[in-house]
Motif scaffolding. Structure first.
Motif, mmCIF file in Angstrom:
data_model
loop_
_atom_site.group_PDB
_atom_site.id
_atom_site.type_symbol
_atom_site.label_atom_id
_atom_site.label_comp_id
_atom_site.label_asym_id
_atom_site.label_seq_id
_atom_site.Cartn_x
_atom_site.Cartn_y
_atom_site.Cartn_z
ATOM 1 N N THR A 1 0.999 -1.129 0.120
ATOM 2 C CA THR A 1 -0.304 0.066 -0.241
ATOM 3 C C THR A 1 1.060 1.110 0.219
ATOM 4 N N ALA A 2 1.631 1.493 0.449
ATOM 5 C CA ALA A 2 2.438 2.519 0.917
ATOM 6 C C ALA A 2 2.978 2.548 -0.680
ATOM 7 N N ALA A 3 3.382 1.728 -1.147
ATOM 8 C CA ALA A 3 4.748 1.766 -2.811
ATOM 9 C C ALA A 3 3.631 2.781 -3.276
ATOM 10 N N ASP A 4 1.670 1.991 -3.011
ATOM 11 C CA ASP A 4 0.827 2.111 -4.315
ATOM 12 C C ASP A 4 1.070 4.642 -4.124
ATOM 13 N N ASN A 5 0.449 3.998 -3.181
ATOM 14 C CA ASN A 5 0.417 5.776 -2.956
ATOM 15 C C ASN A 5 2.060 7.056 -2.924
ATOM 16 N N GLY A 6 2.910 5.599 -3.018
ATOM 17 C CA GLY A 6 4.652 6.479 -4.128
ATOM 18 C C GLY A 6 5.596 6.435 -2.396
ATOM 19 N N TRP A 7 4.606 6.059 -1.150
ATOM 20 C CA TRP A 7 5.837 6.452 -0.061
ATOM 21 C C TRP A 7 7.161 5.886 -0.377
ATOM 22 N N LEU A 8 7.131 4.183 -0.723
ATOM 23 C CA LEU A 8 7.934 3.620 -0.440
ATOM 24 C C LEU A 8 7.962 2.953 -1.968
ATOM 25 N N PRO A 9 9.892 2.482 -2.661
ATOM 26 C CA PRO A 9 9.954 2.824 -3.864
ATOM 27 C C PRO A 9 9.262 1.256 -3.647
ATOM 28 N N ALA A 10 9.162 0.772 -5.099
ATOM 29 C CA ALA A 10 9.045 -0.234 -5.746
ATOM 30 C C ALA A 10 9.629 -1.870 -4.683
ATOM 31 N N ALA A 11 10.903 -1.479 -5.335
ATOM 32 C CA ALA A 11 12.180 -2.433 -4.293
ATOM 33 C C ALA A 11 11.579 -2.635 -2.995
ATOM 34 N N ALA A 12 11.177 -1.934 -2.212
ATOM 35 C CA ALA A 12 10.230 -2.545 -1.114
ATOM 36 C C ALA A 12 9.960 -3.166 -1.010
ATOM 37 N N VAL A 13 8.231 -3.504 -2.266
ATOM 38 C CA VAL A 13 7.557 -4.632 -1.879
ATOM 39 C C VAL A 13 8.745 -5.880 -1.779
ATOM 40 N N ALA A 14 9.473 -5.702 -2.871
ATOM 41 C CA ALA A 14 9.713 -7.053 -3.270
ATOM 42 C C ALA A 14 11.293 -7.843 -2.094
ATOM 43 N N ASP A 15 11.581 -6.581 -0.914
ATOM 44 C CA ASP A 15 12.367 -7.408 0.035
ATOM 45 C C ASP A 15 11.243 -7.242 1.188
ATOM 46 N N ALA A 16 10.139 -7.070 1.312
ATOM 47 C CA ALA A 16 9.380 -7.523 2.278
ATOM 48 C C ALA A 16 8.874 -8.805 2.182
ATOM 49 N N LEU A 17 8.652 -8.778 0.915
ATOM 50 C CA LEU A 17 8.401 -10.890 0.513
ATOM 51 C C LEU A 17 8.896 -11.727 0.363
ATOM 52 N N ALA A 18 11.088 -10.403 0.638
ATOM 53 C CA ALA A 18 11.695 -11.752 0.596
ATOM 54 C C ALA A 18 12.275 -11.681 2.124
ATOM 55 N N GLY A 19 12.013 -10.979 3.242
ATOM 56 C CA GLY A 19 12.510 -10.517 4.332
ATOM 57 C C GLY A 19 13.914 -10.565 4.683
ATOM 58 N N ARG A 20 13.891 -8.789 3.725
ATOM 59 C CA ARG A 20 15.468 -8.621 3.912
ATOM 60 C C ARG A 20 14.617 -6.996 4.035
ATOM 61 N N ALA A 21 16.126 -6.422 4.212
ATOM 62 C CA ALA A 21 16.345 -5.173 4.165
ATOM 63 C C ALA A 21 15.775 -4.523 5.638
ATOM 64 N N GLY A 22 15.873 -5.197 6.119
ATOM 65 C CA GLY A 22 15.275 -5.202 8.144
ATOM 66 C C GLY A 22 13.553 -5.003 7.713
ATOM 67 N N TRP A 23 12.745 -5.805 7.106
ATOM 68 C CA TRP A 23 11.194 -6.242 7.046
ATOM 69 C C TRP A 23 11.756 -7.632 7.513
ATOM 70 N N ASP A 24 11.026 -7.183 8.920
ATOM 71 C CA ASP A 24 10.423 -8.440 9.451
ATOM 72 C C ASP A 24 8.836 -8.809 10.202
ATOM 73 N N ALA A 25 8.739 -9.775 9.822
ATOM 74 C CA ALA A 25 7.591 -10.039 10.185
ATOM 75 C C ALA A 25 7.152 -10.933 11.022
ATOM 76 N N ARG A 26 8.032 -10.859 12.272
ATOM 77 C CA ARG A 26 7.836 -11.117 13.605
ATOM 78 C C ARG A 26 7.086 -10.123 14.510
ATOM 79 N N LEU A 27 7.431 -9.274 13.578
ATOM 80 C CA LEU A 27 6.859 -8.050 14.636
ATOM 81 C C LEU A 27 5.340 -7.840 14.919
ATOM 82 N N HIS A 28 4.835 -7.242 15.783
ATOM 83 C CA HIS A 28 3.419 -7.211 16.138
ATOM 84 C C HIS A 28 3.377 -5.813 14.962
ATOM 85 N N PRO A 29 1.784 -6.213 14.282
ATOM 86 C CA PRO A 29 1.669 -5.210 13.603
ATOM 87 C C PRO A 29 1.238 -3.683 13.861
ATOM 88 N N LEU A 30 1.188 -3.158 14.815
ATOM 89 C CA LEU A 30 1.710 -2.407 15.218
ATOM 90 C C LEU A 30 3.021 -1.546 15.237
#
Length: 261
Positions: A152-181
């Motif tokens: 959603t952030a990437a679609d709004n232009g808040w993040l680069p498109a590459a951030a989506v790929a990093d989040a899906l791969a769990g790299r570049a500091g994106w940690d799915a174990r964190l609480h949603p907040l």
């Protein structure tokens, strides 16, 4: 004394023939210079007669003046064309500068909005996050939440498109174990940093565009002034030409010619 000169002195007939041929071919030369002159042959012959009666030194001086007027007119035309092209280029560079200025304004506002969202989220984080067990189901839910938030952030232009790929791969500091907040806080922090960097790049691009536009305008103004000076000099030289001789510039090509009227 060479053989030709000796023959002309001793035998006047060849000299007379040569002079006659020269006089007869001169109207043809004038015709090639200006076909319009043949519309009035009588006036052409009268003009020719006047110039044939001119002293040799005076005729040579007028020819030199005509050549100088030709060169000055051609130079003025070339400078005028260069000035026109420089003016068009300056206009395009100015448009680029205006576009870059608009991008700076947009980037600045986007950064302010991102910073405001981040402050709100940080204020909410003061109260902490509710505890929940780290089960496979909970982890899958957090992972889906993270992927959706980053997309959603990437679609709004808040993040680069590459951030989506990093989040899906769990790299570049994106940690799915964190609480949603906590994940929201990470997303808003990354978005504010990205938009700040975009604003800084926009400022640099605007400064470069302003410099290029200023340089293009100065070049255009300088060429325009040079064009005026060259045109004035060419006009002054043309005024010194005989009344029946003028210097014209073809509109379809930069060639310049002297014509008889």
């Amino acid at each position: 004394m060479n053989v030709v000169a000796e023959m002309l002195l001793e035998t006047p007939a060849p000299a007379a023939i040569w002079a006659t041929l020269w006089i007869l071919t001169l109207p043809a030369v004038l015709l090639l210079a200006s076909p319009e002159a043949m519309r009035n042959p009588g006036e052409l012959l009268r003009t020719l007669a006047r110039y044939l009666r001119l002293p040799a030194g005076r005729g040579e001086k007028r020819r030199e003046l005509a050549l100088e007027a030709l060169a000055a007119t051609q130079f003025a035309e070339e400078v005028r064309v260069a000035a026109d092209r420089a003016a068009l280029a300056a206009g395009r560079w100015h448009e680029r500068w205006e576009t870059a200025s608009d991008e700076v304004t947009e980037a600045w506002q986007a950064w302010l909005d991102a910073d405001a969202r981040l402050r709100v989220r940080r204020a909410a984080a003061v109260f902490g996050t509710p505890w929940s067990a780290q089960t496979p189901t909970e982890y899958a839910a957090r992972e889906r939440f993270l992927h959706k938030a980053v997309r959603t952030a990437a679609d709004n232009g808040w993040l680069p498109a590459a951030a989506v790929a990093d989040a899906l791969a769990g790299r570049a500091g994106w940690d799915a174990r964190l609480h949603p907040l906590e994940q929201e806080l990470v997303v808003f922090t990354a978005a504010a940093g990205h938009l700040r960097d975009r604003y800084e790049r926009a400022v640099e691009a605007e400064a470069a565009a302003r410099h290029d536009a200023t340089l293009a305008r100065r070049t255009s103004d300088s060429l325009r002034q040079e064009s005026w000076i060259a045109a004035g000099r060419a006009a002054e030289l043309r005024r010194l030409l005989p009344a029946r001789m003028s210097v014209t510039t073809a509109t379809s090509e930069p060639a310049v010619a002297a014509v008889w009227h």
